[in-house]
Scaffold this active site. Structure first.
Site, PDB file in Angstrom:
ATOM      1  N   HIS A  58      -7.281  -4.947  10.143  1.00  0.00           N
ATOM      2  CA  HIS A  58      -6.999  -4.654   8.741  1.00  0.00           C
ATOM      3  C   HIS A  58      -5.671  -5.286   8.325  1.00  0.00           C
ATOM      4  CE1 HIS A  58      -4.774  -0.810  10.088  1.00  0.00           C
ATOM      5  NE2 HIS A  58      -3.888  -1.468   9.379  1.00  0.00           N
TER       6      HIS A  58
ATOM      7  N   GLU B 100      -9.805  -2.129   5.326  1.00  0.00           N
ATOM      8  CA  GLU B 100     -10.452  -1.826   6.591  1.00  0.00           C
ATOM      9  C   GLU B 100     -11.725  -2.661   6.763  1.00  0.00           C
ATOM     10  OE1 GLU B 100      -9.040  -0.057   8.748  1.00  0.00           O
ATOM     11  OE2 GLU B 100      -7.977   1.651   7.886  1.00  0.00           O
TER      12      GLU B 100
ATOM     13  N   ASP C  86       0.813  -1.206   0.000  1.00  0.00           N
ATOM     14  CA  ASP C  86       0.000   0.000   0.000  1.00  0.00           C
ATOM     15  C   ASP C  86       0.851   1.263   0.000  1.00  0.00           C
ATOM     16  OD1 ASP C  86       0.947  -0.261   2.643  1.00  0.00           O
ATOM     17  OD2 ASP C  86      -0.947  -1.076   3.342  1.00  0.00           O
TER      18      ASP C  86
ATOM     19  N   ASN D  57      -7.817  -3.213  14.318  1.00  0.00           N
ATOM     20  CA  ASN D  57      -9.172  -3.562  13.876  1.00  0.00           C
ATOM     21  C   ASN D  57      -9.170  -4.726  12.893  1.00  0.00           C
ATOM     22  OD1 ASN D  57      -8.141  -2.373  11.592  1.00  0.00           O
ATOM     23  ND2 ASN D  57      -9.637  -0.709  11.481  1.00  0.00           N
TER      24      ASN D  57
END
Length: 248
Positions: free
Chosen positions: A138, A143, A67, A136
């Site tokens: 990810h 996400e 990313d 979380n």
């Protein structure tokens, strides 16, 4: 899934580096999928030390990163291209033209996403994909949401991700709100996935990812369906797996 439980961050980093190094030695022209963030820094440091010692070479390796922040160029100190050069690429004998990171300044981000997927496909996918995991769940910047997104795409970063990354910027308002990330399908096309986790703050995410239901609300849970996953974590990060009876 194979799990390596290590005593602390340094031991986790050495194990992670050893698995990557073994892949490079086994296949000198391998394609490595790489990750950024604080977790892999120790592994990259160890790989650089081994390369300087003549134990391995990255001369024929190709890399593709997961990313990049939208709006940050490669010379921005918080861009992931800059991170990779600082922590690995400039420390080893890899050829920079063989290193690939999404273009955060692309005028047409959707076209950049299509280009990046085509690049990964042209390389035959990654031989080994390194992943960290967010609080979380990810992976990359995929996400939690209503569905898994297969392709590389532009994502709005979750509030928790922005807050977690704010420590790298002078002010929270400087953290980009979007990123370009490999999609779940691109990640899952890797021949082997290596997940590295460290710290008690990741324990709940690890437990949910590998012991809970497969759901896009916990993106890393999709890894339960991958044929070859290696999980490396320190004692604190894997405490949830011990509570669930997966580890002793």
């Amino acid at each position: 899934m194979r799990i390596y439980q290590e005593a602390d961050y340094d031991a986790m980093s050495r194990r992670t580096a050893a698995i990557i190094a073994a892949e490079v030695i086994r296949k000198p022209d391998c394609v490595l999928g790489l990750a950024t963030g604080s977790t892999p820094v120790g592994a990259y440091r160890q790989l650089a030390a081994w390369e300087r010692g003549g134990l391995l070479s990255f001369g024929d390796v190709t890399t593709v990163n997961l990313d990049e922040y939208r709006g940050l160029g490669p010379d921005h100190e918080q861009s992931y291209r800059y991170f990779m050069r600082t922590n690995l690429f400039d420390q080893v004998d890899i050829r920079l033209e063989r290193t690939h990171v999404p273009d955060g300044l692309a005028a047409d981000p959707e076209a950049e996403c299509r280009r990046y997927d085509a690049l990964v496909e042209s390389l035959g996918g990654t031989d080994l994909q390194l992943l960290g995991m967010g609080h979380n769940g990810h992976i990359g910047f995929n996400e939690p949401g209503p569905a898994f997104v297969r392709e590389t795409h532009v994502v709005d970063l979750a509030k928790s991700t922005i807050e977690a990354n704010a420590r790298f910027f002078a002010h929270r308002d400087e953290v980009p709100r979007q990123a370009i990330t490999m999609g779940i399908g691109t990640i899952m096309s890797a021949k082997r996935v290596l997940v590295a986790v460290s710290g008690a703050d990741k324990a709940e995410a690890v437990r949910k990812a590998f012991c809970g239901p497969i759901t896009p609300e916990m993106p890393a849970s999709i890894l339960q369906l991958h044929r070859d996953v290696v999980l490396v974590g320190d004692v604190a990060a894997l405490s949830g797996l011990r509570e669930a009876g997966v580890l002793q």
